[in-house]
Structure formats: C-alpha cells, structure tokens
Write an enzyme that holds these catalytic residues in place. Structure first.
Site, PDB file in Angstrom:
ATOM      1  N   ILE A 103      49.305  44.924  34.899  1.00 14.63           N
ATOM      2  CA  ILE A 103      48.383  43.793  34.802  1.00 14.63           C
ATOM      3  C   ILE A 103      48.893  42.611  35.620  1.00 14.63           C
ATOM      4  O   ILE A 103      50.102  42.428  35.776  1.00 14.63           O
ATOM      5  CB  ILE A 103      48.154  43.394  33.319  1.00 14.63           C
ATOM      6  N   CYS A 104      47.952  41.855  36.166  1.00 14.15           N
ATOM      7  CA  CYS A 104      48.253  40.600  36.847  1.00 14.15           C
ATOM      8  C   CYS A 104      47.185  39.604  36.407  1.00 14.15           C
ATOM      9  O   CYS A 104      46.617  39.740  35.327  1.00 14.15           O
ATOM     10  CB  CYS A 104      48.304  40.774  38.366  1.00 14.15           C
ATOM     11  N   LYS A 105      46.886  38.624  37.238  1.00 12.19           N
ATOM     12  CA  LYS A 105      45.875  37.632  36.839  1.00 12.19           C
ATOM     13  C   LYS A 105      44.469  38.217  36.863  1.00 12.19           C
ATOM     14  O   LYS A 105      43.702  38.046  35.927  1.00 12.19           O
ATOM     15  CB  LYS A 105      45.953  36.410  37.745  1.00 12.19           C
TER      16      LYS A 105
ATOM     17  N   GLY B 204      43.704  41.530  38.942  1.00 10.77           N
ATOM     18  CA  GLY B 204      43.655  42.950  39.269  1.00 10.77           C
ATOM     19  C   GLY B 204      44.101  43.316  40.670  1.00 10.77           C
ATOM     20  O   GLY B 204      44.301  44.485  40.960  1.00 10.77           O
TER      21      GLY B 204
ATOM     22  N   MET C 126      44.585  39.327  33.344  1.00  6.92           N
ATOM     23  CA  MET C 126      44.724  38.378  32.239  1.00  6.92           C
ATOM     24  C   MET C 126      43.513  37.461  32.113  1.00  6.92           C
ATOM     25  O   MET C 126      43.282  36.904  31.046  1.00  6.92           O
ATOM     26  CB  MET C 126      46.009  37.557  32.402  1.00  6.92           C
TER      27      MET C 126
END
Length: 99
Positions: A62-64, A66, A90
C-alpha cells in the site's frame, strides 16, 4: 499483477488471515497513520530490504493512492514474492490507523 481493494483487505484482516502489509510511503506520510501491523519500507528501500521480507506469506502493498505500491509489487514479484497492490491506497483506507 494482482489487485485488492481496501475493503477486501479489511475483510482479510478481520478474518485473521495470515499475510503481511507493506507500506511503501515516505516517513512523513506514515507519520499521519498506518494500517496496524503494517511494515514500513519506503519504495526506495524495497530493493535493499528484500532479505527482511518473508517469502512464505503473501504481501499486500500500500501507498497513498496505488502508484508506488504497483512499482513495489513489480520489484517483489521479480524477486519471487507474492505481492498484491492495494488499489486506492491510504486515500481509500477506512479502517483503524496506528501512529
């Protein structure tokens, strides 16, 4: 590359499934909260951290939003890991956060 929504990931967490969550955002981003139990490895450190990642379990990245998590998934898959990109990142996460 495999994909999962944040809602599906939350269901897996609630079901107690065995897997790892890797958050590839930068330090200042994770300071605003991470998924409880997630391991923080910034995208730029994924290559050098492969030895610290367990190959025996699936990983949800996961990141901010995708994009960086997709890049991290490619790195992990090229090195024999099972990795799934969390689409929406996120920004879409509606579960608990740890600080």
């Amino acid at each position: 590359m495999n994909f999962i929504t944040t809602e599906e990931l939350l269901q897996k967490i609630d079901a107690g499934e065995q897997f790892s969550i890797i958050d590839v955002r930068e330090n200042e981003e994770v300071a605003n909260g991470m998924i409880p139990g997630a391991k923080h490895i910034p995208l730029g450190q994924v290559d050098s951290s492969l030895g610290q990642i367990d190959k025996s379990v699936p990983h949800y990245i996961i990141c901010k939003a995708g994009g960086r998590s997709a890049m991290a998934c490619e790195i992990l898959e090229e090195n024999g890991f099972t990795a799934t990109n969390v689409v929406g990142g996120m920004l879409e996460w509606d579960g608990e956060l740890q600080f």
